[in-house]
Design a protein around this motif. Structure first.
Motif, PDB file in Angstrom:
ATOM      1  N   GLU A 186       0.655  -1.181  -0.146  1.00 40.15           N
ATOM      2  CA  GLU A 186       0.059  -0.139  -0.025  1.00 40.15           C
ATOM      3  C   GLU A 186       0.875   1.429  -0.139  1.00 40.15           C
ATOM      4  OE1 GLU A 186      -2.556  -0.818   3.373  1.00 40.15           O
ATOM      5  OE2 GLU A 186      -4.083  -1.823   2.088  1.00 40.15           O
ATOM      6  N   PRO A 187       1.948   1.312   0.715  1.00 42.50           N
ATOM      7  CA  PRO A 187       2.710   2.769   0.742  1.00 42.50           C
ATOM      8  C   PRO A 187       3.654   2.707  -0.760  1.00 42.50           C
ATOM      9  CG  PRO A 187       3.301   1.356   2.677  1.00 42.50           C
ATOM     10  CD  PRO A 187       2.462   0.599   1.720  1.00 42.50           C
ATOM     11  N   VAL A 188       3.651   1.697  -1.459  1.00 39.21           N
ATOM     12  CA  VAL A 188       4.734   1.791  -2.401  1.00 39.21           C
ATOM     13  C   VAL A 188       3.879   1.678  -3.951  1.00 39.21           C
ATOM     14  CG1 VAL A 188       6.412   0.592  -3.587  1.00 39.21           C
ATOM     15  CG2 VAL A 188       6.360   0.656  -1.007  1.00 39.21           C
ATOM     16  N   LEU A 189       2.928   0.668  -3.974  1.00 42.45           N
ATOM     17  CA  LEU A 189       2.164   0.473  -5.270  1.00 42.45           C
ATOM     18  C   LEU A 189       0.777   1.310  -5.483  1.00 42.45           C
ATOM     19  CD1 LEU A 189       2.625  -3.024  -5.662  1.00 42.45           C
ATOM     20  CD2 LEU A 189       4.249  -1.314  -6.280  1.00 42.45           C
ATOM     21  N   ALA A 190       0.391   1.390  -6.458  1.00 40.17           N
ATOM     22  CA  ALA A 190      -0.889   2.423  -6.869  1.00 40.17           C
ATOM     23  C   ALA A 190      -1.702   1.480  -6.944  1.00 40.17           C
ATOM     24  CB  ALA A 190      -1.009   3.036  -8.134  1.00 40.17           C
ATOM     25  N   ASP A 191      -3.154   1.784  -6.839  1.00 35.19           N
ATOM     26  CA  ASP A 191      -4.218   0.917  -6.775  1.00 35.19           C
ATOM     27  C   ASP A 191      -4.364   0.081  -8.368  1.00 35.19           C
ATOM     28  OD1 ASP A 191      -5.287   3.069  -8.242  1.00 35.19           O
ATOM     29  OD2 ASP A 191      -6.865   3.274  -7.043  1.00 35.19           O
ATOM     30  N   SER A 192      -3.903   0.657  -9.226  1.00 39.09           N
ATOM     31  CA  SER A 192      -4.049  -0.027 -10.671  1.00 39.09           C
ATOM     32  C   SER A 192      -2.943  -1.047 -10.927  1.00 39.09           C
ATOM     33  CB  SER A 192      -4.126   1.144 -11.759  1.00 39.09           C
ATOM     34  OG  SER A 192      -2.842   1.583 -11.894  1.00 39.09           O
ATOM     35  N   ASN A 193      -1.903  -1.036  -9.886  1.00 40.24           N
ATOM     36  CA  ASN A 193      -0.987  -2.175 -10.332  1.00 40.24           C
ATOM     37  C   ASN A 193      -1.343  -3.267 -10.123  1.00 40.24           C
ATOM     38  OD1 ASN A 193       1.868  -3.628  -9.263  1.00 40.24           O
ATOM     39  ND2 ASN A 193       2.428  -1.489  -9.510  1.00 40.24           N
ATOM     40  N   ILE A 194      -0.876  -4.167 -11.169  1.00 39.95           N
ATOM     41  CA  ILE A 194      -1.387  -5.473 -11.187  1.00 39.95           C
ATOM     42  C   ILE A 194      -0.973  -6.452 -10.183  1.00 39.95           C
ATOM     43  CG2 ILE A 194      -1.603  -5.429 -13.563  1.00 39.95           C
ATOM     44  CD1 ILE A 194       0.850  -6.996 -13.798  1.00 39.95           C
ATOM     45  N   TYR A 195       0.242  -6.257  -9.409  1.00 38.05           N
ATOM     46  CA  TYR A 195       0.698  -6.771  -8.399  1.00 38.05           C
ATOM     47  C   TYR A 195      -0.217  -6.710  -7.169  1.00 38.05           C
ATOM     48  CZ  TYR A 195       4.572  -7.842 -11.114  1.00 38.05           C
ATOM     49  OH  TYR A 195       5.517  -8.216 -12.391  1.00 38.05           O
ATOM     50  N   MET A 196      -0.580  -5.569  -6.819  1.00 41.00           N
ATOM     51  CA  MET A 196      -1.653  -5.212  -5.741  1.00 41.00           C
ATOM     52  C   MET A 196      -2.938  -5.799  -6.259  1.00 41.00           C
ATOM     53  SD  MET A 196      -2.599  -1.818  -4.111  1.00 41.00           S
ATOM     54  CE  MET A 196      -1.281  -1.452  -2.800  1.00 41.00           C
ATOM     55  N   LEU A 197      -3.331  -5.588  -7.276  1.00 40.87           N
ATOM     56  CA  LEU A 197      -4.856  -6.292  -7.936  1.00 40.87           C
ATOM     57  C   LEU A 197      -5.083  -7.637  -7.692  1.00 40.87           C
ATOM     58  CD1 LEU A 197      -5.381  -4.178 -10.971  1.00 40.87           C
ATOM     59  CD2 LEU A 197      -6.486  -3.836  -8.757  1.00 40.87           C
ATOM     60  N   ARG A 198      -3.750  -8.614  -7.925  1.00 44.97           N
ATOM     61  CA  ARG A 198      -3.951  -9.786  -7.768  1.00 44.97           C
ATOM     62  C   ARG A 198      -3.801 -10.243  -6.409  1.00 44.97           C
ATOM     63  NH1 ARG A 198       1.196 -10.858 -12.142  1.00 44.97           N
ATOM     64  NH2 ARG A 198       0.165 -10.327 -13.878  1.00 44.97           N
ATOM     65  N   ILE A 199      -3.565  -9.435  -5.540  1.00 48.37           N
ATOM     66  CA  ILE A 199      -3.321  -9.847  -4.179  1.00 48.37           C
ATOM     67  C   ILE A 199      -4.891  -9.511  -3.680  1.00 48.37           C
ATOM     68  CG2 ILE A 199      -2.542  -9.584  -1.648  1.00 48.37           C
ATOM     69  CD1 ILE A 199      -0.783 -11.213  -3.510  1.00 48.37           C
ATOM     70  N   MET A 200      -5.421  -8.300  -4.110  1.00 46.51           N
ATOM     71  CA  MET A 200      -6.683  -7.983  -3.529  1.00 46.51           C
ATOM     72  C   MET A 200      -7.886  -9.166  -4.000  1.00 46.51           C
ATOM     73  SD  MET A 200      -7.086  -3.788  -3.301  1.00 46.51           S
ATOM     74  CE  MET A 200      -6.323  -3.419  -5.061  1.00 46.51           C
ATOM     75  N   SER A 201      -7.493  -9.534  -5.181  1.00 48.68           N
ATOM     76  CA  SER A 201      -8.618 -10.215  -5.811  1.00 48.68           C
ATOM     77  C   SER A 201      -8.684 -11.667  -5.047  1.00 48.68           C
ATOM     78  CB  SER A 201      -8.459 -10.615  -7.238  1.00 48.68           C
ATOM     79  OG  SER A 201      -9.161 -11.853  -7.922  1.00 48.68           O
ATOM     80  N   LEU A 202      -7.507 -12.122  -4.823  1.00 48.63           N
ATOM     81  CA  LEU A 202      -7.252 -13.293  -3.888  1.00 48.63           C
ATOM     82  C   LEU A 202      -7.907 -13.318  -2.454  1.00 48.63           C
ATOM     83  CD1 LEU A 202      -3.631 -14.311  -4.786  1.00 48.63           C
ATOM     84  CD2 LEU A 202      -5.676 -15.777  -5.115  1.00 48.63           C
ATOM     85  N   ALA A 203      -7.489 -12.089  -1.700  1.00 49.91           N
ATOM     86  CA  ALA A 203      -8.081 -11.822  -0.554  1.00 49.91           C
ATOM     87  C   ALA A 203      -9.539 -11.727  -0.460  1.00 49.91           C
ATOM     88  CB  ALA A 203      -7.493 -10.332  -0.205  1.00 49.91           C
ATOM     89  N   SER A 204     -10.350 -11.054  -1.492  1.00 48.28           N
ATOM     90  CA  SER A 204     -11.651 -11.016  -1.765  1.00 48.28           C
ATOM     91  C   SER A 204     -12.267 -12.276  -1.797  1.00 48.28           C
ATOM     92  CB  SER A 204     -12.100  -9.867  -2.700  1.00 48.28           C
ATOM     93  OG  SER A 204     -13.342  -9.755  -2.810  1.00 48.28           O
ATOM     94  N   GLU A 205     -11.740 -12.901  -2.634  1.00 44.44           N
ATOM     95  CA  GLU A 205     -12.482 -14.262  -2.983  1.00 44.44           C
ATOM     96  C   GLU A 205     -12.459 -15.318  -1.756  1.00 44.44           C
ATOM     97  OE1 GLU A 205     -11.792 -18.230  -5.894  1.00 44.44           O
ATOM     98  OE2 GLU A 205     -10.046 -16.768  -5.607  1.00 44.44           O
ATOM     99  N   VAL A 206     -11.104 -15.336  -1.001  1.00 45.78           N
ATOM    100  CA  VAL A 206     -11.084 -16.282   0.185  1.00 45.78           C
ATOM    101  C   VAL A 206     -11.936 -15.724   1.186  1.00 45.78           C
ATOM    102  CG1 VAL A 206      -9.443 -17.459   1.750  1.00 45.78           C
ATOM    103  CG2 VAL A 206      -8.939 -16.924  -0.577  1.00 45.78           C
ATOM    104  N   LEU A 207     -11.856 -14.434   1.590  1.00 43.61           N
ATOM    105  CA  LEU A 207     -12.734 -13.785   2.724  1.00 43.61           C
ATOM    106  C   LEU A 207     -14.260 -14.071   2.638  1.00 43.61           C
ATOM    107  CD1 LEU A 207     -10.400 -10.465   3.000  1.00 43.61           C
ATOM    108  CD2 LEU A 207     -10.788 -12.108   5.027  1.00 43.61           C
ATOM    109  N   SER A 208     -14.507 -13.730   1.262  1.00 41.05           N
ATOM    110  CA  SER A 208     -16.031 -14.050   0.841  1.00 41.05           C
ATOM    111  C   SER A 208     -16.358 -15.703   1.354  1.00 41.05           C
ATOM    112  CB  SER A 208     -16.256 -13.935  -0.705  1.00 41.05           C
ATOM    113  OG  SER A 208     -16.140 -12.590  -0.835  1.00 41.05           O
TER     114      SER A 208
END
Length: 491
Positions: free
Chosen positions: A340-362
């Motif tokens: 979060e302090p380093v990458l922007a919200d469109s960075n694919i490396y952050m998007l991949r982790i957020m996608s995984l987190a959302s799926e598993v948390l659901s």
């Protein structure tokens, strides 16, 4: 409108790309340019008892072929429609006493059709199986070993009473399957269930930012059932306005990768160098690698975080395979804290982790945290994907449902409406997933009206409803989903 002929397209050939298809008239977003039944298709080995071998729908109870005990069908109608393609297969399986893998079965079905109809153009096809690219000459050493093994297994399975083919021709068929096999999905498009050959689809060239998309239709529309006895087809649908004479294109891979990653995948699986505008000009590349402008991190820090993300994703993959979902969440949280302090919200490396987190948390019923990650993920996806990208539509749909489950009805309804608009273009109004989404849209709209009339009463009613109903468990996170590439690569 169902379009089963090829009158809407024209075949052309160019020095750079070889053969391709262009529009014979103008199209608008969501138009079906053509629909095509499979030349031959088979269910994946792991799902042969759970998916109908004719229409490829997942069913809880299927009827088994009484002779070979291998093929399964929805009912007698599907079994009757399958007999032309299954008759020779049924006999060969009984004689051999065992069933070969999906690759061998698909090759055999192609060969039996050639035996019945010859090698010329089939009805409605612009190209014959003989003229499809096989890329055998481009195979590496490991691929050649696999090809040799497949050819030998095929020869052992192929009945002596059937038409005999030479080794070179058999190799050609396996080469065609290797680079042209199309992934078939279940009736809702949520799981990959089989592989088929669609000759006309093979003529549509690749572009990372295409003007068309491909959707698999299991014959859920009555008009389809009357046209194709197999009750299954693919549809080539327009993503926006296409002018007469414009080349038609689809993306063979998921756009949400860096251009070098896309190029490597295309070269490795389809044996060509991508020269599309997005690859040659690096369009969207800056967004995919964007960093946090406020903190202005150094190149060294960015590199360190990206490597940390890659290492974490390997750990996540291992944890998922073991069903350790709480460990997955822990790893995602740790990675996002570092990103979060380093990458922007469109960075694919952050998007991949957020996608995984959302799926598993659901899946773990932690909907509020899942919704927050899903919202951020969708905001990033909207900056990167084509506005009518099917994968974008599915991601927005999942995010909308997650917000709905979390009780965030306003955002949830908005996302469901957005997803519905996208899937109307990519899947059409009669596809089951679009129908499901329409029902969600109507239900969430009704709840939103209740919420606006009296927020307190809405939450009380929601709380009471949840107490009186069993908890709805989200699907278990699995890697066995529809692949991001439209063509199936032998595993």
């Amino acid at each position: 409108m169902i379009v089963d002929s090829m009158e809407n397209v024209e075949l052309f050939s160019s020095e750079g790309k070889g053969r391709g298809l262009k529009a014979a008239k103008e199209f608008c977003a969501g138009d079906v340019i053509f629909a095509e039944p499979a030349y031959a298709a088979v269910v994946f080995d792991s799902l042969t008892a759970h998916v109908c071998h004719t229409c490829f729908k997942r069913q809880e109870k299927l009827q088994r072929c009484g002779q070979c005990k291998f093929a399964h069908y929805c009912d007698r109608t599907c079994q009757k429609d399958a007999w032309t393609n299954h008759k020779s297969e049924c006999s060969a399986i009984k004689k051999n006493g065992k069933t070969p893998n999906e690759n061998i079965r698909l090759a055999a079905r192609i060969m039996w059709r050639i035996e019945r109809e010859g090698t010329g153009l089939s009805e409605g096809c612009l190209v014959s199986i003989d003229d499809l690219q096989n890329h055998v000459d481009n195979f590496g050493e490991e691929e050649r070993k696999e090809l040799t093994a497949d050819v030998q297994t095929f020869i052992d399975f192929w009945p002596p009473s059937s038409q005999q083919f030479g080794m070179q021709y058999i190799s050609h068929i396996f080469g065609v399957i290797n680079c042209n096999g199309f992934t078939l999905s279940d009736q809702r498009g949520l799981q990959a269930v089989g592989v088929g050959i669609f000759p006309n689809l093979c003529l549509v060239n690749h572009d990372c930012w295409p003007n068309c998309t491909v959707v698999f239709n299991n014959g859920n529309h009555e008009a389809v059932k009357s046209m194709f006895h197999t009750q299954m087809r693919i549809e080539l649908r327009s993503l926006g306005k296409i002018c007469k004479g414009e080349e038609l294109s689809v993306s063979y891979v998921d756009f949400l990768n860096l251009r070098e990653e896309r190029r490597q995948q295309l070269k490795g699986q389809y044996y060509f160098d991508c020269t599309c505008e997005h690859c040659t000009k690096g369009l969207k590349e800056d967004l995919m690698l964007a960093v946090n402008d406020e903190n202005k991190p150094s190149q060294g820090v960015v590199k360190e975080v990206i490597q940390f993300t890659k290492d974490t994703m390997e750990k996540i993959s291992k944890a998922r395979s073991e069903g350790a979902y709480h460990e997955v969440v822990k790893l995602c949280r740790e990675c996002l804290k570092k990103q979060e302090p380093v990458l922007a919200d469109s960075n694919i490396y952050m998007l991949r982790i957020m996608s995984l987190a959302s799926e598993v948390l659901s899946y773990l019923q932690n909907f509020e945290e899942a919704a927050e990650y899903a919202r951020k993920m969708v905001e990033g996806f909207l900056k990167l994907y084509h506005p009518n990208n099917a994968q974008l539509g599915m991601a927005v749909m999942r995010a909308g449902v997650t917000h709905w489950h979390a009780g965030l009805i306003e955002v949830g309804h908005s996302m469901i409406c957005k997803a519905y608009a996208i899937l109307l273009v990519t899947h059409g109004p009669t596809h089951p997933i679009t129908k499901d989404l329409e029902a969600m849209r109507i239900q969430s709209e009704m709840e939103l009206r209740m919420f606006k009339e009296n927020e307190y009463v809405y939450y009380k009613m929601r709380e009471a409803a949840l107490k009186n109903q069993p908890i709805h468990v989200m699907p278990e996170p699995s890697s066995n989903t529809t692949p991001n590439s439209i063509f199936h690569k032998k595993q």
